[in-house]
Write a protein that holds these residues in place. Structure first.
Motif, PDB file in Angstrom:
ATOM      1  N   LEU A 267       6.361   0.923  -3.594  1.00 40.12           N
ATOM      2  CA  LEU A 267       6.807  -0.293  -2.917  1.00 40.12           C
ATOM      3  C   LEU A 267       8.320  -0.304  -2.751  1.00 40.12           C
ATOM      4  CD1 LEU A 267       4.445  -2.871  -4.667  1.00 40.12           C
ATOM      5  CD2 LEU A 267       4.248  -1.948  -2.344  1.00 40.12           C
ATOM      6  N   LEU A 268       9.040   0.267  -3.714  1.00 40.00           N
ATOM      7  CA  LEU A 268      10.494   0.375  -3.573  1.00 40.00           C
ATOM      8  C   LEU A 268      10.858   1.361  -2.463  1.00 40.00           C
ATOM      9  CD1 LEU A 268      11.491   0.356  -7.345  1.00 40.00           C
ATOM     10  CD2 LEU A 268      12.122  -1.370  -5.640  1.00 40.00           C
ATOM     11  N   HIS A 269      10.137   2.474  -2.388  1.00 46.67           N
ATOM     12  CA  HIS A 269      10.344   3.398  -1.265  1.00 46.67           C
ATOM     13  C   HIS A 269      10.095   2.686   0.064  1.00 46.67           C
ATOM     14  CE1 HIS A 269      11.293   7.222  -3.057  1.00 46.67           C
ATOM     15  NE2 HIS A 269      10.216   7.248  -3.820  1.00 46.67           N
ATOM     16  N   LEU A 270       9.076   1.855   0.092  1.00 39.66           N
ATOM     17  CA  LEU A 270       8.758   1.127   1.314  1.00 39.66           C
ATOM     18  C   LEU A 270       9.889   0.180   1.690  1.00 39.66           C
ATOM     19  CD1 LEU A 270       6.712   0.552   3.535  1.00 39.66           C
ATOM     20  CD2 LEU A 270       5.576  -1.070   1.993  1.00 39.66           C
ATOM     21  N   GLU A 271      10.467  -0.515   0.713  1.00 40.17           N
ATOM     22  CA  GLU A 271      11.604  -1.401   0.970  1.00 40.17           C
ATOM     23  C   GLU A 271      12.770  -0.626   1.590  1.00 40.17           C
ATOM     24  OE1 GLU A 271      12.293  -4.540   0.787  1.00 40.17           O
ATOM     25  OE2 GLU A 271      10.616  -5.428  -0.309  1.00 40.17           O
ATOM     26  N   LEU A 272      12.918   0.621   1.167  1.00 38.99           N
ATOM     27  CA  LEU A 272      14.032   1.456   1.634  1.00 38.99           C
ATOM     28  C   LEU A 272      13.666   2.292   2.859  1.00 38.99           C
ATOM     29  CD1 LEU A 272      15.233   2.515  -1.911  1.00 38.99           C
ATOM     30  CD2 LEU A 272      16.503   1.084  -0.298  1.00 38.99           C
ATOM     31  N   LYS A 273      12.467   2.052   3.407  1.00 41.56           N
ATOM     32  CA  LYS A 273      11.984   2.745   4.603  1.00 41.56           C
ATOM     33  C   LYS A 273      11.824   4.249   4.381  1.00 41.56           C
ATOM     34  CE  LYS A 273      13.689  -0.670   7.935  1.00 41.56           C
ATOM     35  NZ  LYS A 273      13.970  -1.714   6.917  1.00 41.56           N
ATOM     36  N   HIS A 274      11.503   4.635   3.160  1.00 39.98           N
ATOM     37  CA  HIS A 274      11.133   6.017   2.844  1.00 39.98           C
ATOM     38  C   HIS A 274       9.616   6.115   3.018  1.00 39.98           C
ATOM     39  CE1 HIS A 274      14.749   5.916  -0.188  1.00 39.98           C
ATOM     40  NE2 HIS A 274      15.158   5.920   1.065  1.00 39.98           N
ATOM     41  N   TYR A 275       9.170   6.145   4.249  1.00 43.01           N
ATOM     42  CA  TYR A 275       7.746   5.933   4.514  1.00 43.01           C
ATOM     43  C   TYR A 275       6.856   7.022   3.930  1.00 43.01           C
ATOM     44  CZ  TYR A 275       9.584   2.391   7.659  1.00 43.01           C
ATOM     45  OH  TYR A 275      10.247   1.309   8.163  1.00 43.01           O
ATOM     46  N   GLY A 276       7.277   8.277   4.051  1.00 44.11           N
ATOM     47  CA  GLY A 276       6.464   9.364   3.533  1.00 44.11           C
ATOM     48  C   GLY A 276       6.283   9.277   2.022  1.00 44.11           C
ATOM     49  N   ARG A 277       7.388   9.017   1.318  1.00 46.20           N
ATOM     50  CA  ARG A 277       7.322   8.931  -0.147  1.00 46.20           C
ATOM     51  C   ARG A 277       6.550   7.690  -0.583  1.00 46.20           C
ATOM     52  NH1 ARG A 277      13.497  10.741  -1.911  1.00 46.20           N
ATOM     53  NH2 ARG A 277      13.429  12.821  -0.984  1.00 46.20           N
ATOM     54  N   ALA A 278       6.715   6.605   0.164  1.00 45.71           N
ATOM     55  CA  ALA A 278       5.973   5.383  -0.155  1.00 45.71           C
ATOM     56  C   ALA A 278       4.478   5.628  -0.046  1.00 45.71           C
ATOM     57  CB  ALA A 278       6.395   4.258   0.788  1.00 45.71           C
ATOM     58  N   MET A 279       4.046   6.267   1.043  1.00 44.16           N
ATOM     59  CA  MET A 279       2.631   6.522   1.232  1.00 44.16           C
ATOM     60  C   MET A 279       2.104   7.470   0.150  1.00 44.16           C
ATOM     61  SD  MET A 279       0.565   7.366   4.714  1.00 44.16           S
ATOM     62  CE  MET A 279       1.393   8.902   5.109  1.00 44.16           C
ATOM     63  N   GLN A 280       2.885   8.453  -0.209  1.00 44.73           N
ATOM     64  CA  GLN A 280       2.465   9.394  -1.246  1.00 44.73           C
ATOM     65  C   GLN A 280       2.209   8.684  -2.577  1.00 44.73           C
ATOM     66  OE1 GLN A 280       5.275  12.578  -1.807  1.00 44.73           O
ATOM     67  NE2 GLN A 280       4.093  13.555  -3.412  1.00 44.73           N
ATOM     68  N   ASP A 281       3.131   7.812  -2.979  1.00 42.21           N
ATOM     69  CA  ASP A 281       2.974   7.083  -4.249  1.00 42.21           C
ATOM     70  C   ASP A 281       1.811   6.097  -4.198  1.00 42.21           C
ATOM     71  OD1 ASP A 281       4.844   8.202  -5.945  1.00 42.21           O
ATOM     72  OD2 ASP A 281       6.455   6.855  -5.353  1.00 42.21           O
ATOM     73  N   LEU A 282       1.688   5.372  -3.093  1.00 43.42           N
ATOM     74  CA  LEU A 282       0.632   4.371  -3.000  1.00 43.42           C
ATOM     75  C   LEU A 282      -0.748   5.017  -2.928  1.00 43.42           C
ATOM     76  CD1 LEU A 282       2.288   1.761  -0.598  1.00 43.42           C
ATOM     77  CD2 LEU A 282       2.184   1.740  -3.096  1.00 43.42           C
ATOM     78  N   GLN A 283      -0.862   6.144  -2.230  1.00 44.41           N
ATOM     79  CA  GLN A 283      -2.138   6.860  -2.183  1.00 44.41           C
ATOM     80  C   GLN A 283      -2.506   7.401  -3.565  1.00 44.41           C
ATOM     81  OE1 GLN A 283      -1.350   9.702   0.982  1.00 44.41           O
ATOM     82  NE2 GLN A 283      -2.635   8.555   2.413  1.00 44.41           N
ATOM     83  N   ALA A 284      -1.510   7.940  -4.266  1.00 47.95           N
ATOM     84  CA  ALA A 284      -1.770   8.462  -5.611  1.00 47.95           C
ATOM     85  C   ALA A 284      -2.218   7.335  -6.544  1.00 47.95           C
ATOM     86  CB  ALA A 284      -0.520   9.142  -6.157  1.00 47.95           C
ATOM     87  N   TYR A 285      -1.613   6.170  -6.394  1.00 46.07           N
ATOM     88  CA  TYR A 285      -1.997   5.010  -7.214  1.00 46.07           C
ATOM     89  C   TYR A 285      -3.455   4.640  -6.974  1.00 46.07           C
ATOM     90  CZ  TYR A 285      -2.433   0.061  -8.475  1.00 46.07           C
ATOM     91  OH  TYR A 285      -2.867  -1.139  -8.980  1.00 46.07           O
ATOM     92  N   LEU A 286      -3.880   4.594  -5.697  1.00 43.34           N
ATOM     93  CA  LEU A 286      -5.257   4.228  -5.371  1.00 43.34           C
ATOM     94  C   LEU A 286      -6.249   5.296  -5.808  1.00 43.34           C
ATOM     95  CD1 LEU A 286      -4.865   2.568  -1.854  1.00 43.34           C
ATOM     96  CD2 LEU A 286      -5.328   1.443  -4.045  1.00 43.34           C
ATOM     97  N   GLU A 287      -5.853   6.555  -5.725  1.00 42.95           N
ATOM     98  CA  GLU A 287      -6.731   7.640  -6.167  1.00 42.95           C
ATOM     99  C   GLU A 287      -6.998   7.540  -7.674  1.00 42.95           C
ATOM    100  OE1 GLU A 287      -4.784  11.178  -4.953  1.00 42.95           O
ATOM    101  OE2 GLU A 287      -5.171  10.862  -2.801  1.00 42.95           O
ATOM    102  N   ARG A 288      -5.996   7.140  -8.414  1.00 45.24           N
ATOM    103  CA  ARG A 288      -6.138   7.046  -9.868  1.00 45.24           C
ATOM    104  C   ARG A 288      -6.697   5.693 -10.311  1.00 45.24           C
ATOM    105  NH1 ARG A 288      -0.288   9.175 -11.769  1.00 45.24           N
ATOM    106  NH2 ARG A 288      -1.199   9.133 -13.862  1.00 45.24           N
ATOM    107  N   ASN A 289      -6.635   4.705  -9.402  1.00 47.54           N
ATOM    108  CA  ASN A 289      -7.144   3.361  -9.708  1.00 47.54           C
ATOM    109  C   ASN A 289      -7.969   2.844  -8.529  1.00 47.54           C
ATOM    110  OD1 ASN A 289      -5.442   2.437 -12.301  1.00 47.54           O
ATOM    111  ND2 ASN A 289      -4.099   3.562 -10.913  1.00 47.54           N
ATOM    112  N   PRO A 290      -9.102   3.470  -8.240  1.00 45.91           N
ATOM    113  CA  PRO A 290      -9.870   3.097  -7.041  1.00 45.91           C
ATOM    114  C   PRO A 290     -10.382   1.661  -7.056  1.00 45.91           C
ATOM    115  CG  PRO A 290     -11.138   4.583  -8.451  1.00 45.91           C
ATOM    116  CD  PRO A 290      -9.742   4.572  -8.995  1.00 45.91           C
TER     117      PRO A 290
END
Length: 313
Positions: A267-290
């Motif tokens: 979410l912090l990456h998203l605030e900073l418009k680091h879209y690729g890194r934001a998506m990577q972290d958020l996808q990893a979060y959902l994969e580990r916490n479906p």
């Protein structure tokens, strides 16, 4: 023929862009060095983590050129003064020295001579969480003043434990006949368990006995996590997302399996418009916490990120 204004401007613009890129790479190199050094400090066995060194490494997020040696030397000097004062007390009396006189010597040096105190007037300033600034300004948060207290005590041969009470970190000193709690934020105020409970009730409206988990000694890793959490909250409160992101990175180096922290970093990456890194972290979060309670919100963020990336391309 006189040169056109755009011919004069373009080289300057290119130079500024090049300088900006150089500064960016330099900052990233410094940041990576800080991360490597922090990893080296906290990847050791729990009992061998040097709290003072790790805390000073955290401070490099805001003070990248920080030399830790003066701060560590100051801690050593404070401890020598505690030892000298206690030796004077012991030699001036024929009676057996009360163990609490050790604490009295520590309190005298830190709070009467050096005037360390809690920063109540500017509680949410980031410097309150940085050990180097606590040593310079002689003020800080309950946890950083507790860290200072413990580190000076350790160097003076006084075994102390960090106690993570809700909303207010404190220190405990134990000896064969008993134990006492010390509040470095309140200039070394001494409390028993009943008095600790009363203060917790005043702050949290908790009714009932102290939870046993509150009385457990905090590990160095847990103490660093609490410092980092405080800092992240302060930076987010101030909308300082770049520094909040750096703190989140340190948190994940300390706790690589902390999935909620990975979400927060996304979410912090998203605030900073680091879209690729934001998506990577958020996808990893959902994969580990479906089945995470916020899964639909995170999926929506990912959907919006994909749409944004498509528009940019």
């Amino acid at each position: 023929m006189a040169p056109r204004i755009e011919d004069l401007l373009i080289p300057g613009i290119l130079w500024l862009n090049a300088r900006s890129m150089t500064d960016k790479f330099s900052q990233e190199a410094i940041q990576q060095r800080i991360y490597r050094e922090f990893t080296s400090l906290v990847s050791r066995d729990e009992n061998t983590i040097d709290l003072a060194q790790a805390a000073l490494q955290i401070a490099k997020v805001a003070y990248p050129d920080l030399d830790p040696v003066p701060s560590l030397s100051y801690l050593d000097a404070l401890a020598r003064r505690v030892i000298q004062l206690h030796a004077q007390i012991a030699s001036s009396t024929s009676e057996q020295v009360n163990p609490l006189e050790l604490i009295g010597s520590l309190n005298h040096v830190l709070f009467e001579d050096e005037h360390f105190h809690g920063n109540e007037s500017n509680y949410y300033h980031p410097d309150n969480s940085f050990l180097n600034k606590v040593l310079e300004e002689h003020t800080g948060l309950p946890i950083t003043l507790s860290l200072l207290y413990m580190e000076v005590g350790k160097r003076a041969g006084i075994p102390l434990e960090g106690i993570g009470f809700p909303y207010h970190f404190m220190v405990r000193y134990s000896w064969p006949e008993g134990r006492i709690y010390i509040d470095p934020f309140a200039r070394g105020l001494l409390l028993n368990e009943a008095e600790c409970l009363e203060r917790i009730q005043q702050r949290t409206h908790h009714r009932g006995a102290l939870h046993q988990r509150w009385l457990e000694a905090v590990t160095p890793r847990q103490m660093l996590v609490r410092i980092l959490n405080n800092l992240k909250s302060v930076y987010i409160r101030h909308d300082d997302f770049p520094h909040a992101l750096a703190i989140s990175d340190l948190m994940l180096l300390l706790l690589p399996d902390a999935t909620v922290e990975q979400r927060d970093r996304g979410l912090l990456h998203l605030e900073l418009k680091h879209y690729g890194r934001a998506m990577q972290d958020l996808q990893a979060y959902l994969e580990r916490n479906p089945k995470a309670s916020d899964r639909y919100e995170m999926r929506n963020h990912i959907k919006q990120i994909r749409q944004t990336i498509a528009q940019l391309n």
